[in-house]
Design an enzyme around this catalytic site. Sequence first.
Site, PDB file in Angstrom:
ATOM      1  N   HIS A   1      -5.807   0.871   6.582  1.00 25.17           N
ATOM      2  CA  HIS A   1      -4.791   0.426   5.616  1.00 25.17           C
ATOM      3  C   HIS A   1      -5.350  -0.704   4.762  1.00 25.17           C
ATOM      4  O   HIS A   1      -6.138  -1.531   5.214  1.00 25.17           O
ATOM      5  CB  HIS A   1      -3.488   0.033   6.303  1.00 25.17           C
ATOM      6  CG  HIS A   1      -3.575  -1.074   7.308  1.00 25.17           C
ATOM      7  ND1 HIS A   1      -3.571  -2.397   6.946  1.00 25.17           N
ATOM      8  CD2 HIS A   1      -3.652  -1.046   8.665  1.00 25.17           C
ATOM      9  CE1 HIS A   1      -3.633  -3.152   8.033  1.00 25.17           C
ATOM     10  NE2 HIS A   1      -3.697  -2.359   9.102  1.00 25.17           N
TER      11      HIS A   1
ATOM     12  N   ASP B   1      -3.412  -2.957   3.126  1.00 26.90           N
ATOM     13  CA  ASP B   1      -2.555  -4.146   3.030  1.00 26.90           C
ATOM     14  C   ASP B   1      -2.794  -5.121   4.176  1.00 26.90           C
ATOM     15  O   ASP B   1      -3.389  -4.782   5.205  1.00 26.90           O
ATOM     16  CB  ASP B   1      -1.072  -3.752   2.982  1.00 26.90           C
ATOM     17  CG  ASP B   1      -0.611  -3.008   4.230  1.00 26.90           C
ATOM     18  OD1 ASP B   1      -1.385  -2.188   4.769  1.00 26.90           O
ATOM     19  OD2 ASP B   1       0.519  -3.262   4.688  1.00 26.90           O
TER      20      ASP B   1
ATOM     21  N   ASP C   1      -7.826  -7.569  10.551  1.00 25.66           N
ATOM     22  CA  ASP C   1      -6.793  -6.514  10.425  1.00 25.66           C
ATOM     23  C   ASP C   1      -6.492  -6.267   8.952  1.00 25.66           C
ATOM     24  O   ASP C   1      -5.596  -6.869   8.406  1.00 25.66           O
ATOM     25  CB  ASP C   1      -5.550  -6.956  11.191  1.00 25.66           C
ATOM     26  CG  ASP C   1      -4.457  -5.880  11.237  1.00 25.66           C
ATOM     27  OD1 ASP C   1      -4.742  -4.718  10.894  1.00 25.66           O
ATOM     28  OD2 ASP C   1      -3.327  -6.210  11.615  1.00 25.66           O
TER      29      ASP C   1
ATOM     30  N   GLU D   1       1.086  -0.627   5.610  1.00 29.89           N
ATOM     31  CA  GLU D   1       1.124  -0.367   7.047  1.00 29.89           C
ATOM     32  C   GLU D   1       1.850  -1.478   7.787  1.00 29.89           C
ATOM     33  O   GLU D   1       2.382  -1.266   8.878  1.00 29.89           O
ATOM     34  CB  GLU D   1      -0.312  -0.245   7.595  1.00 29.89           C
ATOM     35  CG  GLU D   1      -0.408   0.307   9.017  1.00 29.89           C
ATOM     36  CD  GLU D   1      -0.386  -0.765  10.109  1.00 29.89           C
ATOM     37  OE1 GLU D   1      -0.279  -0.384  11.287  1.00 29.89           O
ATOM     38  OE2 GLU D   1      -0.460  -1.982   9.795  1.00 29.89           O
ATOM     39  N   GLU D   2       1.868  -2.673   7.198  1.00 32.60           N
ATOM     40  CA  GLU D   2       2.396  -3.848   7.918  1.00 32.60           C
ATOM     41  C   GLU D   2       3.901  -4.026   7.753  1.00 32.60           C
ATOM     42  O   GLU D   2       4.453  -5.033   8.184  1.00 32.60           O
ATOM     43  CB  GLU D   2       1.683  -5.124   7.435  1.00 32.60           C
ATOM     44  CG  GLU D   2       0.173  -5.134   7.630  1.00 32.60           C
ATOM     45  CD  GLU D   2      -0.237  -5.288   9.093  1.00 32.60           C
ATOM     46  OE1 GLU D   2       0.637  -5.247   9.979  1.00 32.60           O
ATOM     47  OE2 GLU D   2      -1.444  -5.417   9.336  1.00 32.60           O
TER      48      GLU D   2
ATOM     49  N   GLU E   1      -8.586   0.558  12.968  1.00 36.70           N
ATOM     50  CA  GLU E   1      -7.878  -0.674  13.371  1.00 36.70           C
ATOM     51  C   GLU E   1      -8.781  -1.479  14.303  1.00 36.70           C
ATOM     52  O   GLU E   1      -9.582  -0.919  15.049  1.00 36.70           O
ATOM     53  CB  GLU E   1      -6.590  -0.312  14.126  1.00 36.70           C
ATOM     54  CG  GLU E   1      -5.494   0.290  13.269  1.00 36.70           C
ATOM     55  CD  GLU E   1      -4.595  -0.783  12.617  1.00 36.70           C
ATOM     56  OE1 GLU E   1      -4.877  -1.998  12.785  1.00 36.70           O
ATOM     57  OE2 GLU E   1      -3.635  -0.380  11.931  1.00 36.70           O
TER      58      GLU E   1
ATOM     59  N   HIS F   1      -3.059 -10.827  12.570  1.00 40.22           N
ATOM     60  CA  HIS F   1      -1.876 -11.578  12.117  1.00 40.22           C
ATOM     61  C   HIS F   1      -1.965 -13.064  12.448  1.00 40.22           C
ATOM     62  O   HIS F   1      -0.972 -13.769  12.322  1.00 40.22           O
ATOM     63  CB  HIS F   1      -0.575 -11.019  12.695  1.00 40.22           C
ATOM     64  CG  HIS F   1      -0.348  -9.568  12.367  1.00 40.22           C
ATOM     65  ND1 HIS F   1       0.848  -8.945  12.571  1.00 40.22           N
ATOM     66  CD2 HIS F   1      -1.171  -8.615  11.853  1.00 40.22           C
ATOM     67  CE1 HIS F   1       0.751  -7.667  12.203  1.00 40.22           C
ATOM     68  NE2 HIS F   1      -0.476  -7.458  11.762  1.00 40.22           N
TER      69      HIS F   1
END
Lengths: 359, 359
Positions: free
Chosen positions: A76, A78, A102, A132-133, A161, A336
Amino acid sequence: MTTPAPAPVLELGADVVELTRALVDIPSESGDEKPLADAVESALAALAHLTVERVGNSVVARTGLGRPERVIVAGHLDTVPAAGNLPARQEGDLLYGLGACDMKGGVAVALRLAATLTAPSRDVTYVFYECEEVEGDRNGLHRIATERPELLAADLAILMEPSDAGVEAGCQGVLCADITVRGARAHTARAWMGVNAVHRSAEVLRVLDTHVPERVVIDGLEYREGLSAVAVRAGVAGNVVPDTCVISLNARFAPSRSAAEAEAYVRGLFPADDEFEVTEVVPGALPGLDRAAVGSLVRFLGVEPRPKLGWTDVARFTELGVPAVNFGPGDPVLAHTAGEYVSVGQLVECERKLGDWLR
Amino acid sequence: MTTPAPAPVLELGADVVELTRALVDIPSESGDEKPLADAVESALAALAHLTVERVGNSVVARTGLGRPERVIVAGHLDTVPAAGNLPARQEGDLLYGLGACDMKGGVAVALRLAATLTAPSRDVTYVFYECEEVEGDRNGLHRIATERPELLAADLAILMEPSDAGVEAGCQGVLCADITVRGARAHTARAWMGVNAVHRSAEVLRVLDTHVPERVVIDGLEYREGLSAVAVRAGVAGNVVPDTCVISLNARFAPSRSAAEAEAYVRGLFPADDEFEVTEVVPGALPGLDRAAVGSLVRFLGVEPRPKLGWTDVARFTELGVPAVNFGPGDPVLAHTAGEYVSVGQLVECERKLGDWLR
């Protein structure tokens, strides 16, 4: 009059570390992926061995060599919102910055493979997707699966990932629910005339505090379940006995449980007279190590597969009938966090190993 | 150009029921008492036997007959916000409307006494004050006590708060506190790496749920204490183990406990390792039935005194050295309810009984 900033350009000839740094430095918080998607699309469109398509701010690039097997390599574009962690900076072997772990490191590996493997041993579909988030109905893979499902046909999907350059197989399911404990309001000077919903919630909290989550072993992998209160809400006024207390739960369940089984299991832990409302439930994905495509990759990489505990789009691929694993650079625990980073060693290792398998 | 509404006029010659209705129909939510205070001041200023003074939106009217005893008859002019309960309406024996019970009925009785008792057997200070329903430093009595303390000198204060036309003696104290339970954040997919503050709060809720408040007997009156959680706050995000859970408490304690004793008692009930912060504490007031002025009134009224459970300005008078009781029309349980009412019978009875004692 201001001159618009020049559109960012990605140089796929750079090494994987420089490419990761360049990706980090193009901000792409969920919903704002357009500049990065444009740069990815432009860079891939310049490669003669790929057919490039665009769906929203997701980019799909495919080889068409007529190989008997097709593999998806996906990541992803984003990130979560910035937390004072831009631009990228390198300290020794570690590259820090928003999304370094990430998962712009994984995206960089995939872009390097797309650029350098002009004639891979398996046909490859590279998928770089948006959102995706955030909530699932904005997810770029969901949109591609809805609008262009043929683009996601494959024998195996590798989701890049962060998995510490190892294989994390399957993923756990997620169940969110609200337990509402009821009471009756009263003035606190005459509290006995009411029923305090917060006091009545003691039993729900006792269950949570004493619950020992199960550890479920599937294909030799241990999935460690979880049951967490993530919020409590109660309060009418400073002198009023509250008549409602809502406890929000977030449960993680092993992929051997169906969504319905997980719901029945969690619901059964709590007092039957409290209201239990499921607000979201998504099943996990079995590791599928017994499937030929997955087994072949795991054996080639020579790594010991581990269970994936968080939910990832591996579950979405599994639902689409495509066996999938997580394999990418970066420690998943750092995802994150403001201090996320990816190590140069894992970037290089992932590019080399996946390149060798596809070569 | 709009013409301003005419200033409301109070007719003190009307009977107590009509006067209550007129008072209800002059809105006076806390902070907006001016029109009502103006009307009260004007009506009282027309009476030759009273000296009238104004402090903010509070009005004080006194006889000066040189009697050996002076009695305060007090009531607050403000109400809580309207709840669809204006204007006043009568159904049989019951007069409904905002403040009918708390406490425009009591104010009407006091105004009737002020108008009709031109030469009472005891000197009387009538106090009609603002902002009782809000924070203590806005309270009109507090302001008078600060700016004009001599106006509150008396041998006894009768606070005409709703007490079902009986005598409610003393009042309980109030202690508000926040208990903060700490934990450590983690992603819910790896909940065991954190400490869930909500789960840890189970013990605090167990204490609340199982605590049996004490019943303290003073001067033959039973004060029933209370300990209520009035709010719980916890929650970081839907997938994060919360690191903080705050439980807000509202405790009511018998007037035999000092504020410090109440704090030590409540604090001692809970786990010592959680943070306990007192946000407000106001002591109660002993019933003082052994004091001559109080005893004389109670005997004359011929009622069985009851304990006051809520906090009222009786505690403020007690602090000022003036023995005080609650005696007024209206069921205290109806205070602050949308359906509050006062009965015609109690309005008439309170006016007659207090008039007889002062005549």
